[in-house]
Structures are given as C-alpha cells and as structure tokens.
Enzyme design. Structure first.
Site, PDB file in Angstrom:
ATOM      1  N   ASP A 199       8.572   4.501  17.130  1.00  0.00           N
ATOM      2  CA  ASP A 199       7.143   4.676  17.381  1.00  0.00           C
ATOM      3  C   ASP A 199       6.783   6.139  17.615  1.00  0.00           C
ATOM      4  OD1 ASP A 199       4.568   3.584  17.628  1.00  0.00           O
ATOM      5  OD2 ASP A 199       4.698   3.512  19.801  1.00  0.00           O
ATOM      6  N   SER A 217      -1.123   2.398  18.685  1.00  0.00           N
ATOM      7  CA  SER A 217      -0.401   1.500  17.782  1.00  0.00           C
ATOM      8  C   SER A 217      -1.009   0.105  17.872  1.00  0.00           C
ATOM      9  CB  SER A 217       1.084   1.440  18.171  1.00  0.00           C
ATOM     10  OG  SER A 217       1.664   2.720  18.125  1.00  0.00           O
ATOM     11  N   GLN A 219       3.721   0.477  10.133  1.00  0.00           N
ATOM     12  CA  GLN A 219       2.883   0.385  11.325  1.00  0.00           C
ATOM     13  C   GLN A 219       1.428   0.630  10.958  1.00  0.00           C
ATOM     14  OE1 GLN A 219       2.470   3.632  14.498  1.00  0.00           O
ATOM     15  NE2 GLN A 219       3.800   2.180  15.549  1.00  0.00           N
TER      16      GLN A 219
END
Length: 293
Positions: free
Chosen positions: A200, A220, A270
C-alpha cells in the site's frame, strides 16, 4: 494486550489470539497517520487468516475493501470466517473491527504447495540498481515526503523517470525500489504478510504522476494482491506501478513486484480516492473525512 518484545513490522504482525478465530492487532505508533494506514490493517488481517489455515497451504491472493477510516491509535479486532476448506484450496473471510464497526473486509485464498503446471512471467523493466539512485525527496509531493519519513523502517527509493524507458501508452507510471531495513524471520508466510503491508506504500501516488501539483484527498478504497513466487521482503524488490485511469474522484492503480533477479513475485491492483482537495480538508484525510460506505 501484551506488548511484544520486538519492534517494527514484527510487532505489527504479532497478533494476539483471543479466541479460536478471533485476533487482536496492536495500534499504530505514528506521527503522521490519524487514520489507520491501509497496509497496517491489510497485513494484520492476512496474518489472522493464515493462523487458521493448515501449514500445507500458502496464501496466493487477497481481495479487500476499506470500508471506514479506522483510528490509528486504537487496536483492531479481526474476526475470521472459514468459508472453504478443500483439499487443494481454502478460503477465509476476515473482518477488521474497531468500536463495533467493520473498517476493512477481506477474503484470502490459500493453495496447497507442490502443484505443477506451465510456467511464464513478464520481464522486469530495465532500471538503475537501487544503490545507484540518489534519494531526493524535494521533487516528491508533500504528502509522500511525510509518509516516507514515517516509514523509517523501510528503504524506499523512487526511480527517476528519466532513467528508464516509459510505456508511451500508459498515462501514469512510477517505479520504486523498496525493502525492509530490518532482517526478517526465515518464514515465507511472514514475508508475504509483510509485503501485504508494504504494497500500500506509494501505489496510489502513481495516479498523480500525470497531474503534478494537483492536490487531492487520497484514501485507499480497495486492494487486491496475487502472490506468485517466493521472495524476501528484506531484500530489494522493484515495484513497477501504473495508473490506467482516473475519473470522478477515483483512480485505478496497478503494480508488478519483481525480485532483484527479475522474477515476478506479486501483482497488485488498487482503486483509491483522488478527490480534488476541498477547503478545510487534507491530502491524507482524517477518519471524519474518510469516504462513506
């Protein structure tokens, strides 16, 4: 919750088992994050899932949704559901809870070791070695500078765009070398959970490469990973990132992760919030500014 005798990522991934399929993860120690860092909760959720699966299976994929902005200063409880228990595959669902609410929901799939089949992989892009990269933060967005200073346990080196051949068909590209500065345990599963944490880092910022200077509120929204080959998270990994689309305040990003020998070890996808910054909001939103489900 008892404080572990070790620190850094080992402490983060050291979950307390409070019942058969219920675990508790420690809070973050952060000067930057008000909301729980996505990699923190994803890595802990994956640890919880692996603790309920037999040793003959390894995680090969995860799919997670960030539902609410968790509080970085609070512990998180992980509830694991045993969705499937097959001979070759097992599936787990994990819900990360704070104050009675689900902040993150994930499914992870596990595959028995030893299966065989055809082999192929994409080639790694030619880039300078990490030792040859002069680390410059002055050219980075202010929000990314703050995060890199927060991630002191990680060696993160953004490859200058002028030093590699870009894909002319791709609108947003970013290449990053990264690794843990700490020597990590000789445990394949630990390295996988560590990479879930690391994955991430920096990924959503690839969506801003085509828009220098444009300030956005970032968060996110979901995160998917596929673990393809063995690797070590304390050795150099190349994170080749791109952003095929940004529209309506959301950006899609994807990344290929290679080891230094050029083996493709993991792939990530993502989607994140990239909403044009409004007055009174920050680029890394607080829990009150997190997207509503």
């Amino acid at each position: 919750m008892n404080t572990p005798s070790f620190h850094g990522i080992q402490a983060i991934l050291d979950l307390e088992r409070i019942d058969k399929d219920i675990f508790r993860g420690r809070a973050m120690e952060s000067k930057v994050f008000v909301r729980t860092f996505g990699g923190h909760v994803a890595g802990q959720a994956l640890v919880a899932a692996t603790r309920t699966v037999d040793d003959d299976k390894r995680v090969h994929s995860l799919h997670g949704y960030f539902l609410r902005g968790g509080k970085a200063t609070e512990e998180t409880v992980y509830l694991v559901s045993r969705v499937r228990e097959g001979r070759s595959f097992a599936t787990r669902k994990v819900e990360a809870m704070q104050n009675g609410e689900v902040i993150f929901s994930m499914q992870a799939s596990f595959h028995i070791a030893g299966d065989e089949g055809p082999e192929h992989r994409d080639e790694m892009r030619r880039v300078p070695d990490p030792e040859d990269i002069k680390f410059k933060t002055d050219e980075m967005p202010a929000s990314l500078k703050g995060l890199i200073s927060e991630w002191a346990d990680w060696d993160i080196r953004v490859v200058p765009s002028a030093s590699y051949e870009s894909d002319e068909r791709s609108s947003g590209q970013q290449v990053v070398w990264f690794r843990s500065k700490q020597r990590l345990p000789d445990d394949d599963t630990f390295h996988i959970c560590t990479l879930a944490y690391m994955s991430d880092m920096t990924l959503l910022f690839s969506s801003m490469v085509p828009h220098p200077g444009h300030k956005v509120q970032m968060a996110s929204l979901d995160h998917a990973m596929w673990f393809l080959r063995p690797f070590r998270a304390d050795e150099w990994l190349l994170y080749d990132q791109s952003s095929p689309s940004a529209h309506a305040g959301r950006a899609l990003t994807q990344g290929k992760i290679f080891d230094r020998a050029g083996n493709l070890v993991a792939v990530t996808v993502q989607e994140g919030l990239t909403r044009t910054l409004r007055d009174g909001t920050s680029e890394l939103p607080t829990p009150k500014q997190a997207p509503e489900g």
